[in-house]
Design an enzyme around this catalytic site. Sequence first.
Site, PDB file in Angstrom:
ATOM      1  N   ASP A 137      26.508  63.753 133.275  1.00  0.00           N
ATOM      2  CA  ASP A 137      27.847  63.578 133.740  1.00  0.00           C
ATOM      3  C   ASP A 137      27.938  63.024 135.181  1.00  0.00           C
ATOM      4  O   ASP A 137      27.288  63.878 135.998  1.00  0.00           O
ATOM      5  CB  ASP A 137      28.809  64.871 133.374  1.00  0.00           C
ATOM      6  N   HIS A 144      40.014  62.957 141.346  1.00  0.00           N
ATOM      7  CA  HIS A 144      39.771  64.249 141.182  1.00  0.00           C
ATOM      8  C   HIS A 144      38.785  64.929 141.937  1.00  0.00           C
ATOM      9  O   HIS A 144      38.816  66.229 142.129  1.00  0.00           O
ATOM     10  CB  HIS A 144      39.044  64.206 139.696  1.00  0.00           C
ATOM     11  N   GLU A 209      38.565  68.256 130.412  1.00  0.00           N
ATOM     12  CA  GLU A 209      38.373  67.052 131.558  1.00  0.00           C
ATOM     13  C   GLU A 209      38.455  65.920 130.625  1.00  0.00           C
ATOM     14  O   GLU A 209      37.590  65.554 129.766  1.00  0.00           O
ATOM     15  CB  GLU A 209      36.980  67.053 132.141  1.00  0.00           C
ATOM     16  N   GLU A 211      37.463  62.050 130.252  1.00  0.00           N
ATOM     17  CA  GLU A 211      36.472  61.499 130.638  1.00  0.00           C
ATOM     18  C   GLU A 211      36.272  60.112 129.676  1.00  0.00           C
ATOM     19  O   GLU A 211      36.556  60.199 128.471  1.00  0.00           O
ATOM     20  CB  GLU A 211      35.245  62.040 130.820  1.00  0.00           C
ATOM     21  N   LYS A 263      29.660  74.258 131.780  1.00  0.00           N
ATOM     22  CA  LYS A 263      29.805  72.992 131.084  1.00  0.00           C
ATOM     23  C   LYS A 263      29.398  72.806 129.858  1.00  0.00           C
ATOM     24  O   LYS A 263      29.493  71.941 128.952  1.00  0.00           O
ATOM     25  CB  LYS A 263      29.258  71.847 132.170  1.00  0.00           C
TER      26      LYS A 263
END
Length: 436
Positions: A137, A144, A209, A211, A263
């Site tokens: 990631d 951000h 999040e 993405e 995460k």
Amino acid sequence: MSIQLNETHDPSLTSWVASANTPDTDFPIQNLPFCVFRPRGSVQAFRGGVAIGDQILDLAALGDALDGAGEMARAAAALGARDSLNALMAAGQGSWSALRLALSRLLRSDAAPRPRMLVPQSDAEYAVPANIGDYTDFYTSIHHATAVGRLFRPDNPLLPNYKWVPIGYHGRSSTIGVSGQSFPRPLGQVRSASEAEPGFGPSRKMDYELEVGIFVGSGNAQGEPIAAGRAEASIFGLCLLNDWSARDLQAWEYQPLGPFLSKNFASTISPWIVTLEALAPYRAPWQRDAADPQPLPYLDYAELRGAGGLDIELEVLLETEAMRRDGLAPVRLSQSNFRHSYWTVAQLLAHHTVNGCAMRAGDLLGSGTQSGPQAEEAGSLLELTVGGKQALTLPNGEQRVFLEDGDRIVMRGWAARAGHPRIGFGEVAGTLLPAR
Ligand code: CA
């Protein structure tokens, strides 16, 4: 080198699949994204498919339909009919492009309709479209990174390496699920600023999040970097990615080695992978402030400034348990665009391999949260609520600082440009369940 426009991008093309010709569809004949699916509730094998309107073209049901299409397209279709797309991804851009052309010709209005190749999307269930060996990631939105940095380190929001290095960390592939995923609120260590020692319990600061996921196609041998100027030929396509995050776990654990258990309990991707070829009409200039460092030579390439970016609109919606109960539609929390990314997808792949790291077909890169320059374009609750200090009030009166049990997050993405049809990514949805 970017893909040039070809006959598959022709805006005048229509399909004998009537639902592909409506202006609001994500999946006109110019898109043709890939998935892995099977009829819902069946015990049939999962296999590759391609979206067309509200249908899926079943790559395992092509029969003799590609007989006149050439060996490369037929071989690619056979690889795509397997239960994961890894073999098709490994076959390389020439194969992907040959298959796209053959499928485009097969589905056009002037071709013979073959409805037996189709499965309605409403009758399908999806799998993660590739066996994802490794997942990395990145952190490519400077908006951000600055906003989050300000919350975690008010006196030093953006660390000095940010403008030189595409920042990333190695994640885990084992908990990546496809849209529809639900998962329990994670447990872990948390310590608030007022506490001397951490406690243990369910995360109280659950976040999403927004993405973009980048699927690697043809990889590289260990020790042989992928040059930035050739990197796009190694990228199979893009999907939507929700990198669920436990902010309280993250704040306590992230130094000095970065995110870990905050995460890797769940990440959710859309079932559809939109190829870079399909995205060719929606390129955007890549811009870097004159005051900022320009990329080092290994991160620079001929087409970077003119067309390195991708103009992909992104949005996040929330459906709470109460909204679901009351039959209310999900409410949009924010909208952003991938063109704001500080680094391009080619730069991410070039940087990842420049030390000799090997990438394999099906590896997944996350773009990092895509927040735009305006506060309301933030791609996470952490930013929208300023670290949990400013609650959002929803149209039904409910309030949110972080996610509550039963909350369902939906992300959508699409590209649009005058003179070309809108093409979409479908959606990625996931639901937070109570802690176990
Ligand atoms: Ca992330």
